[in-house]
Motif scaffolding. Sequence first.
Motif, PDB file in Angstrom:
ATOM      1  N   ARG A 146      -0.586   8.703  14.015  1.00  0.00           N
ATOM      2  CA  ARG A 146      -1.085   7.455  14.608  1.00  0.00           C
ATOM      3  C   ARG A 146      -0.144   6.294  14.302  1.00  0.00           C
ATOM      4  O   ARG A 146       0.088   5.429  15.163  1.00  0.00           O
ATOM      5  N   ILE A 147       0.401   6.267  13.097  1.00  0.00           N
ATOM      6  CA  ILE A 147       1.308   5.172  12.751  1.00  0.00           C
ATOM      7  C   ILE A 147       2.581   5.253  13.593  1.00  0.00           C
ATOM      8  O   ILE A 147       3.065   4.242  14.114  1.00  0.00           O
TER       9      ILE A 147
ATOM     10  N   TYR B 222       1.920   4.070  17.096  1.00  0.00           N
ATOM     11  CA  TYR B 222       1.835   2.613  17.107  1.00  0.00           C
ATOM     12  C   TYR B 222       3.232   1.989  17.062  1.00  0.00           C
ATOM     13  O   TYR B 222       3.550   1.081  17.849  1.00  0.00           O
TER      14      TYR B 222
ATOM     15  N   PHE C  75      -5.412  -2.220   2.660  1.00  0.00           N
ATOM     16  CA  PHE C  75      -6.509  -2.930   3.325  1.00  0.00           C
ATOM     17  C   PHE C  75      -7.668  -2.000   3.659  1.00  0.00           C
ATOM     18  O   PHE C  75      -8.560  -2.354   4.425  1.00  0.00           O
TER      19      PHE C  75
ATOM     20  N   LEU D 289      -1.644  -0.567   5.330  1.00  0.00           N
ATOM     21  CA  LEU D 289      -2.950  -0.189   5.876  1.00  0.00           C
ATOM     22  C   LEU D 289      -3.873   0.341   4.778  1.00  0.00           C
ATOM     23  O   LEU D 289      -5.061  -0.016   4.715  1.00  0.00           O
ATOM     24  N   LYS D 290      -3.322   1.190   3.904  1.00  0.00           N
ATOM     25  CA  LYS D 290      -4.132   1.761   2.826  1.00  0.00           C
ATOM     26  C   LYS D 290      -4.636   0.680   1.886  1.00  0.00           C
ATOM     27  O   LYS D 290      -5.784   0.720   1.430  1.00  0.00           O
TER      28      LYS D 290
ATOM     29  N   VAL E 150      -7.635   0.933   5.268  1.00  0.00           N
ATOM     30  CA  VAL E 150      -7.555   1.653   6.536  1.00  0.00           C
ATOM     31  C   VAL E 150      -6.787   2.955   6.315  1.00  0.00           C
ATOM     32  O   VAL E 150      -5.656   2.945   5.834  1.00  0.00           O
ATOM     33  N   ASP E 151      -7.400   4.066   6.667  1.00  0.00           N
ATOM     34  CA  ASP E 151      -6.776   5.374   6.488  1.00  0.00           C
ATOM     35  C   ASP E 151      -6.251   5.852   7.838  1.00  0.00           C
ATOM     36  O   ASP E 151      -7.029   6.279   8.696  1.00  0.00           O
ATOM     37  N   ALA E 152      -4.952   5.761   8.048  1.00  0.00           N
ATOM     38  CA  ALA E 152      -4.331   6.184   9.308  1.00  0.00           C
ATOM     39  C   ALA E 152      -3.313   7.276   9.012  1.00  0.00           C
ATOM     40  O   ALA E 152      -2.490   7.134   8.095  1.00  0.00           O
TER      41      ALA E 152
ATOM     42  N   PHE F  45       4.278   0.683   6.578  1.00  0.00           N
ATOM     43  CA  PHE F  45       3.075   0.333   7.328  1.00  0.00           C
ATOM     44  C   PHE F  45       1.862   1.087   6.781  1.00  0.00           C
ATOM     45  O   PHE F  45       0.762   0.527   6.678  1.00  0.00           O
ATOM     46  N   GLY F  46       2.064   2.361   6.422  1.00  0.00           N
ATOM     47  CA  GLY F  46       0.967   3.154   5.886  1.00  0.00           C
ATOM     48  C   GLY F  46       0.435   2.596   4.579  1.00  0.00           C
ATOM     49  O   GLY F  46      -0.779   2.574   4.341  1.00  0.00           O
TER      50      GLY F  46
END
Length: 427
Positions: A317-318, A321, A309, A306-307, A311-313, A302-303
């Motif tokens: 937080r992941i 979620y 796209f 996100l990266k 998005v830095d999470a 998932f990380g």
Amino acid sequence: MPEKETELLLGIDVGTTTVSAQILSARDGKSVCVKSIAHGADLPDGRLPGAFAQNIKKLVGKAESLVRSLLAEYEGIVSIGVTGQMHGVVFVDAKGGILSPLYTWQNGFGNLKHENGTVCDEIERICGRAVPTGCGVATYYALKAFGLLPENTAKVITAPDLLVSALCGKPVPSHPTMASSLGLYDLRKNDFDADAIGKICVPRSLLPEVQTGFAVAGSTVFHGREIPVSVAIGDNQACAFGSLNEKNQVLLNVGTGSQVGLISDDMLSGPFEVRPYFDNRFLLSGAPLCGGRAYAMLKDLFGTVLKDFGVDADDRRIYEYMNTCSLNSGTTGMRADTRFCGTRSDPSLKGSFTNIGPDDLTPGGLSAAVLRGIAGELYELYAQMPGGNTDRTAVGTGNGMRYNPALRAICEDVFGMKISVPSNTEE
């Protein structure tokens, strides 16, 4: 400066990903302070596949720094206890000089092909006893077989024992809970199996001396004070000791790895590992090779998405979620086999996702399937232990169990038991 307590007890855990500490009041056992730091000691080692090596100097240095900072902050500390990751080894010379990284319990050298099978197959064929990959004896044998054993190797030592040695400033013995994790240990004699190690040409002098029972290894000096340091104990046994208060309780530990455990008065045999415990008892243990790492692998997926796209999470937080999605996923028929790293008896096994319907490929569906796979692997090991139908309760430990209500709910369903969590963290 915190208010000074009369007597405080400091415990240090040299973990796979973190170094953790807990300070307890000797008066009532309540937690005074908990700290955990990521040690960032992982190392690339391209000489052989599956190395799982760590910079032991960095790891022990981080642990020593944490100890010193807590001794400075809490003047009432009167003793230091040490635990940490088992099975792994560091190679040292006759003077204790470090010759290698720490090869952890995840080390895969024993699964490498050698002659008519794997390294672990060869060990079992020669001496008649199995040694899983990741155990110190298997790592030593593999490096020697492939000509990669560090020159001048005189001893192997575990990471927790090395920390105790560093704190005390001298060589220290190994508790049975640590020594036995290296492999080819005789539980009845509480020493290494002389016949077995002789057959595979492992000198007894290479392996640590064994100190049975609770013992003080030495002391560390801080600002003129001498604080006694205990002989290190294995993290699996330490977790059971700090969590279970009844013999019929089941230990379910999920962190980077995972274990299911039962305390036994007898040295039983079966398709589970029998580990030394305390007071002449034993810990029946089942430990998948992947465990909580399976959930971390999904988090990394998932990380990465996100990266990609933009998005830095962060990991926290992941995970939050994924946990929420798991709880809200409802009924799904998808199943995950989380044996992504194989098993101790068959390292060639791979994981899989099956029974996937058109509505199952969602973040919640994937997360719940992986959690159910982790729970199912633990239950398969538990079901082979004696008294599996006995009315029991379970204690959930490790960050995976403590901070993930979805995993606890799934484990309660799979095991058919109510799960409680210890009041103190870093069990």
